[in-house]
Design an enzyme around this catalytic site. Sequence first.
Site, PDB file in Angstrom:
ATOM      1  N   GLU A   1      -6.948   5.008   7.755  1.00 20.58           N
ATOM      2  CA  GLU A   1      -6.707   6.410   7.385  1.00 20.58           C
ATOM      3  C   GLU A   1      -7.931   7.004   6.692  1.00 20.58           C
ATOM      4  OE1 GLU A   1      -2.995   5.798   5.344  1.00 20.58           O
ATOM      5  OE2 GLU A   1      -2.029   5.355   7.256  1.00 20.58           O
TER       6      GLU A   1
ATOM      7  N   HIS B 161      -9.706   1.363   4.950  1.00 18.64           N
ATOM      8  CA  HIS B 161      -8.420   1.576   5.633  1.00 18.64           C
ATOM      9  C   HIS B 161      -8.628   2.583   6.768  1.00 18.64           C
ATOM     10  CE1 HIS B 161      -4.323   2.822   6.445  1.00 18.64           C
ATOM     11  NE2 HIS B 161      -3.928   1.715   5.837  1.00 18.64           N
TER      12      HIS B 161
ATOM     13  N   GLU C  58      -5.498  -4.599  11.019  1.00 17.42           N
ATOM     14  CA  GLU C  58      -4.501  -3.540  11.186  1.00 17.42           C
ATOM     15  C   GLU C  58      -4.833  -2.721  12.430  1.00 17.42           C
ATOM     16  OE1 GLU C  58      -2.528  -2.549   7.179  1.00 17.42           O
ATOM     17  OE2 GLU C  58      -4.284  -1.280   7.350  1.00 17.42           O
TER      18      GLU C  58
ATOM     19  N   GLY D 284       2.187   2.786  10.589  1.00 17.27           N
ATOM     20  CA  GLY D 284       3.091   3.903  10.338  1.00 17.27           C
ATOM     21  C   GLY D 284       3.857   4.371  11.557  1.00 17.27           C
TER      22      GLY D 284
ATOM     23  N   ASN E 296       0.868  -1.177   0.000  1.00 13.83           N
ATOM     24  CA  ASN E 296       0.000   0.000   0.000  1.00 13.83           C
ATOM     25  C   ASN E 296       0.905   1.227   0.000  1.00 13.83           C
ATOM     26  OD1 ASN E 296      -1.822   2.024   0.477  1.00 13.83           O
ATOM     27  ND2 ASN E 296      -2.334   1.395   2.562  1.00 13.83           N
TER      28      ASN E 296
ATOM     29  N   SER F 252       3.264  -1.606  10.533  1.00 14.71           N
ATOM     30  CA  SER F 252       4.717  -1.610  10.790  1.00 14.71           C
ATOM     31  C   SER F 252       5.384  -2.943  10.471  1.00 14.71           C
ATOM     32  CB  SER F 252       5.007  -1.181  12.237  1.00 14.71           C
ATOM     33  OG  SER F 252       4.582   0.156  12.427  1.00 14.71           O
TER      34      SER F 252
ATOM     35  N   LYS G 167       0.149   4.258  -0.408  1.00 14.72           N
ATOM     36  CA  LYS G 167      -0.489   5.488   0.089  1.00 14.72           C
ATOM     37  C   LYS G 167      -0.201   6.633  -0.904  1.00 14.72           C
ATOM     38  CE  LYS G 167      -0.276   3.459   4.615  1.00 14.72           C
ATOM     39  NZ  LYS G 167      -0.199   3.607   6.050  1.00 14.72           N
TER      40      LYS G 167
HETATM   41  P1  PGA Z   1       2.666   0.652   7.637  1.00 14.00           P
HETATM   42  O1  PGA Z   1       1.198   0.800   6.990  1.00 14.00           O
HETATM   43  O2  PGA Z   1       3.220  -0.653   7.122  1.00 14.00           O
HETATM   44  O3  PGA Z   1       3.424   1.850   7.141  1.00 14.00           O
HETATM   45  O4  PGA Z   1       2.491   0.618   9.118  1.00 14.00           O
HETATM   46  C1  PGA Z   1       0.343  -0.297   6.884  1.00 14.00           C
HETATM   47  C2  PGA Z   1      -0.961   0.108   6.272  1.00 14.00           C
HETATM   48  O5  PGA Z   1      -1.414   1.236   6.496  1.00 14.00           O
HETATM   49  O6  PGA Z   1      -1.586  -0.681   5.540  1.00 14.00           O
END
Ligand code: PGA
Length: 251
Positions: free
Chosen positions: A97, A95, A164, A170, A9, A209, A11
Amino acid sequence: MPKPLVAANWKMHKTLRETEEYLRRLLALVGAEPPVELAVCPPFTALARAAELLAGTPIALGAQNGHPQREGAFTGEVSMYQLADLGVKYVICGHSERRRLFGEADAFVAEKVRAAWAYGLVPILCVGETLEERRAGRAWEVVERQLSAALGDGLSGPLVIAYEPVWAIGTGVPAHPQDAQAMARRIRAWLLARYGPLGEEVRIQYGGSVKPENAREFLGLPEIQGALVGGASLDPESFWRIALSASAPSP
Ligand code: PGA
């Protein structure tokens, strides 16, 4: 059970040129028959070019979002129907976010999942609790609510669920593998109780992460069939190392 799915992903990262460079490097690493299924979810601006570069390769194309309506007056949106037209296979739905920064509610996520199936896409449904919810002992309650809302009408096509935890995304601080395993087991039990043998076909990913250094701790767990990777997927070598750890024999 299908092969594990390791999905990148990106982003809001990468230009067209960076996308081309990345995919060339990743394709060179992956070869003709990778041991796991791989998907890359670039930003909308790079999807058409990525579709050209990935056609006929073992890497699937995914999108980070999609609007459930086929077409219409939805300024700034891209529909699931348009994604399917490009050759997109996977679409991330709900997601954290999107839920947190763009106000997406459970009911809207449910519409997206239904629309993804209607247009022949495979939804990657993201679920997960915040740190406060986990500390309050409400992690399962929250995940169960997200699952019920999104899948209340049943399973009408193939599905991937990405567990998640919001606080792990992140931050560089992943969930404890045993907690991820426990949550994945509850999700699986919930799927089986509701949908019977169809629930066996759903892949459950861990996300938050994931890095090359810790990927094996998650991808080696019996209840986890893949990962959704943000930051560490931005470099093709790092993403490929994560993917390889999904197929490594258990230590
Ligand atoms: P990250 O993001 O690996 O940067 O923690 C995972 C995600 O948002 O799917």
